[in-house]
Every structure is written in structure tokens, then in C-alpha cells.
Design an enzyme around this catalytic site. Structure first.
Site, PDB file in Angstrom:
ATOM      1  N   ASN A 169      -8.842   0.549  -0.464  1.00  0.00           N
ATOM      2  CA  ASN A 169      -8.611   1.305  -1.455  1.00  0.00           C
ATOM      3  C   ASN A 169      -7.236   1.394  -1.885  1.00  0.00           C
ATOM      4  O   ASN A 169      -6.467   2.387  -0.945  1.00  0.00           O
ATOM      5  CB  ASN A 169      -9.415   2.803  -1.131  1.00  0.00           C
ATOM      6  CG  ASN A 169      -8.898   3.576  -2.461  1.00  0.00           C
ATOM      7  OD1 ASN A 169      -8.418   3.419  -3.303  1.00  0.00           O
ATOM      8  ND2 ASN A 169      -9.468   4.913  -2.356  1.00  0.00           N
ATOM      9  N   LYS A 184      -5.549   2.813  -4.140  1.00  0.00           N
ATOM     10  CA  LYS A 184      -5.327   4.125  -4.884  1.00  0.00           C
ATOM     11  C   LYS A 184      -4.433   3.837  -6.165  1.00  0.00           C
ATOM     12  O   LYS A 184      -4.325   2.778  -6.485  1.00  0.00           O
ATOM     13  CB  LYS A 184      -4.782   5.263  -3.836  1.00  0.00           C
ATOM     14  CG  LYS A 184      -5.693   5.478  -2.754  1.00  0.00           C
ATOM     15  CD  LYS A 184      -5.567   6.789  -1.780  1.00  0.00           C
ATOM     16  CE  LYS A 184      -6.537   6.723  -0.766  1.00  0.00           C
ATOM     17  NZ  LYS A 184      -6.614   7.878   0.237  1.00  0.00           N
ATOM     18  N   HIS A 195     -14.840   9.852  -4.679  1.00  0.00           N
ATOM     19  CA  HIS A 195     -13.735   9.908  -3.695  1.00  0.00           C
ATOM     20  C   HIS A 195     -13.361  11.429  -3.486  1.00  0.00           C
ATOM     21  O   HIS A 195     -13.030  12.032  -4.899  1.00  0.00           O
ATOM     22  CB  HIS A 195     -12.452   8.956  -3.858  1.00  0.00           C
ATOM     23  CG  HIS A 195     -11.484   8.699  -2.700  1.00  0.00           C
ATOM     24  ND1 HIS A 195     -10.612   9.939  -2.457  1.00  0.00           N
ATOM     25  CD2 HIS A 195     -11.311   7.866  -1.999  1.00  0.00           C
ATOM     26  CE1 HIS A 195      -9.870   9.425  -1.553  1.00  0.00           C
ATOM     27  NE2 HIS A 195     -10.609   8.264  -1.136  1.00  0.00           N
ATOM     28  N   GLY A 249      -7.305   2.851   3.108  1.00  0.00           N
ATOM     29  CA  GLY A 249      -6.377   3.434   2.298  1.00  0.00           C
ATOM     30  C   GLY A 249      -4.887   3.068   2.519  1.00  0.00           C
ATOM     31  O   GLY A 249      -4.703   1.743   2.743  1.00  0.00           O
ATOM     32  N   GLY A 250      -3.963   3.981   2.938  1.00  0.00           N
ATOM     33  CA  GLY A 250      -2.811   3.716   3.304  1.00  0.00           C
ATOM     34  C   GLY A 250      -2.557   2.194   4.075  1.00  0.00           C
ATOM     35  O   GLY A 250      -1.625   1.406   3.641  1.00  0.00           O
TER      36      GLY A 250
HETATM   37  P1  13P Z   1      -6.222   6.565   4.540  1.00  0.00           P
HETATM   38  O1  13P Z   1      -6.734   5.277   5.008  1.00  0.00           O
HETATM   39  O2  13P Z   1      -4.599   6.327   3.876  1.00  0.00           O
HETATM   40  O3  13P Z   1      -6.260   7.641   5.277  1.00  0.00           O
HETATM   41  O4  13P Z   1      -7.117   6.778   3.306  1.00  0.00           O
HETATM   42  C1  13P Z   1      -8.508   6.618   3.393  1.00  0.00           C
HETATM   43  C2  13P Z   1      -9.204   6.727   2.071  1.00  0.00           C
HETATM   44  O5  13P Z   1      -9.005   7.640   1.273  1.00  0.00           O
HETATM   45  C3  13P Z   1      -9.840   5.481   1.712  1.00  0.00           C
HETATM   46  O6  13P Z   1     -10.630   5.804   0.464  1.00  0.00           O
END
Ligand code: 13P
Length: 248
Positions: free
Chosen positions: A7, A9, A93, A232-233
Site C-alpha cells: 500500500n 498510500k 483502511h 505500508g512504509g
Molecule cells: P505501515 O506498514 O507503514 O505500518 O502501514 C501499514 C498499512 O497501513 C498498510 O495498509
């Protein structure tokens, strides 16, 4: 086969994603252990569809309109995503629930819009820190899942992946422990079993997301009943993400 989903984002411009994908797609070796999906910002989908054409890497989006078409300035519909090469979409989300005030009812309508357009759904659910601390995880997960899946037929569940993303673990560096993930997986399977059938509870795909990194991914992926990861990150650096995939 584990489902590993990135993701992004609201990160990366089109040229940044182009650079990322040229490197990622040439170095990623498809094997029978993982299925990789990249959920990108809308503006990066077209270039990604082009660059991923001769790979088995799937394309995902991060939002969808509940509507088909019309006067909804700023919205993107399921048919638009489908034609852009998108195979699945993240819905529910916690960032959208909290920062954009998306309700469970809206999430339910978005899921139906996605299914109607032949898109798979990554439904995110997870408890807040306050709910965790007051032992309300079970109640919270049950409520979110039941509201989101209201009115769906059992055969539609094969298009749904439930992502367990505890809110306190997202972007905090504090991942859930293997034991906490195992508990959530059991709760989620039980909810699906109660509302659909024992078979549905057993078959539903469940993945984990929240501060996954190279150090914790293999432990979490070994939890009983976990079918994959939502990253995510750590997915934003292709070297890190490739390393993580290599650990599964
Ligand atoms: P992180 O991996 O950055 O904690 O984010 C998780 C997330 O929200 C994936 O949708």
C-alpha cells in the site's frame, strides 16, 4: 501462496513509480510462494499497468467510489479502475475511516461497487489502542466485518481479502505479536463462520498489516491461518520490499 500487498498510500509521483517499477519488475523473481500486488495512487496506475504487462505482479488501487458514474467531482469509479488494469482495491483502511470519516455503511456500499465491477477487495479492519486496552478487540472486529459484509452472498467472499490492521500498529513501528495476530485470525474466521458457513470461515483469506519490516515479516507470515501481508512504509523502497518478499 502468500498474498503480499503493498500500500503506497499517498506517496510517489508517476516518474518515481516508473523508476521503482523498472527496478522492481526486473529483479522480482516470480515463484510459487508469493503473489504480489501493488496498490498505487490513481495517477500512477496507467504507467504501472504498462510496465507490469509481462509480469505476474498485480495492480491495485487504494479507493473506489460507491457510485457508477455521474456528477461526483473528484471520485473514481469501479469501471474506471477495471479498465485501468486494476484487479483489487483497498476499502475500509483506518486512515480513510478516521481522516475521511468513512462509515461502515459507506464501506459496505464501496465493497458492493467493487464486486459489481469484477474487482477484488482488500477489506481493512482493526481495533484502536483504546479498544485493545479495554479488551474490545473481538467486539470491534466483529462489528466492522459484519457491517462491511452485510448483504453479500457467500460465493462473493472469494473476492474478499480481510486485512487485519490494528490501528495502533500502523506506521508506529509497533507490530502486533504473533500471538495477537493469531487471536485476530481466529476471531475473524469465527465471525465469517457465524455469518456465512464453516467452510467460508475456513476459506476466507486473511492478511496482516501494521509496521511490517524485514525483521518481523517471516515470524508473522508463519502465524497459523495467515495468508499474507499488507505492507505500508516498508514497501516504498524496492530494495527493502524485495528483501521482505525474499523472506517469505
Ligand atoms: P505501515 O506498514 O507503514 O505500518 O502501514 C501499514 C498499512 O497501513 C498498510 O495498509
Amino acid at each position: 501462496m502468500k498474498k503480499i500487498i503493498a500500500n503506497f498510500k499517498m506517496n510517489q509521483t508517476q516518474s518515481e513509480t516508473k523508476r521503482y517499477l523498472m527496478s522492481f519488475a526486473s529483479r522480482f523473481k516470480q515463484n510459487d510462494k508469493v503473489e504480489v500486488t501493488l496498490c498505487l495512487p490513481f495517477t500512477n496506475l496507467a504507467i504501472a499497468d504498462l510496465l507490469l504487462q509481462n509480469t505476474q505482479i498485480k495492480l491495485g488501487a487504494q479507493n473506489i467510489s460507491e457510485f457508477d458514474s455521474g456528477s461526483y467531482t473528484g471520485e473514481v469509479s469501479g469501471s474506471m479502475l477495471k479498465e485501468a488494469g486494476v484487479e483489487m482495491v483497498i476499502i475500509g483502511h483506518s486512515e480513510r475511516r478516521q481522516k475521511f470519516k468513512e462509515s461502515n455503511k459507506l464501506i459496505n456500499r464501496k465493497i458492493k461497487a467493487a464486486l459489481k465491477n469484477g474487482l477484488g477487495v482488500i477489506l481493512c479492519v482493526g481495533e484502536s489502542l483504546a479498544e485493545k486496552n479495554t479488551l474490545k478487540t473481538l467486539e470491534s472486529l466483529r462489528f466492522q466485518i459484519e457491517e462491511a459484509l452485510k448483504g453479500l452472498y457467500e460465493n462473493e467472499l472469494e473476492k474478499i481479502i480481510i486485512a487485519y490492521e490494528p490501528i495502533w500498529a500502523i506506521g508506529t513501528g509497533k507490530n502486533a505479536t504473533a500471538r495477537e495476530v493469531e487471536y485476530a485470525v481466529k476471531v475473524i474466521r469465527k465471525v465469517i463462520e457465524d455469518d456465512f458457513s464453516a467452510k467460508a470461515g475456513k476459506d476466507i483469506n486473511i492478511i496482516y498489516g501494521g509496521s511490517l519490516n524485514v525483521r518481523n515479516i517471516s515470524t508473522i507470515m508463519r502465524v497459523k491461518g495467515i495468508d499474507g501481508a499488507l505492507v505500508g512504509g516498508a514497501s516504498l523502497d524496492e530494495n527493502v520490499f524485495l528483501n521482505m518478499i525474499g523472506l517469505i
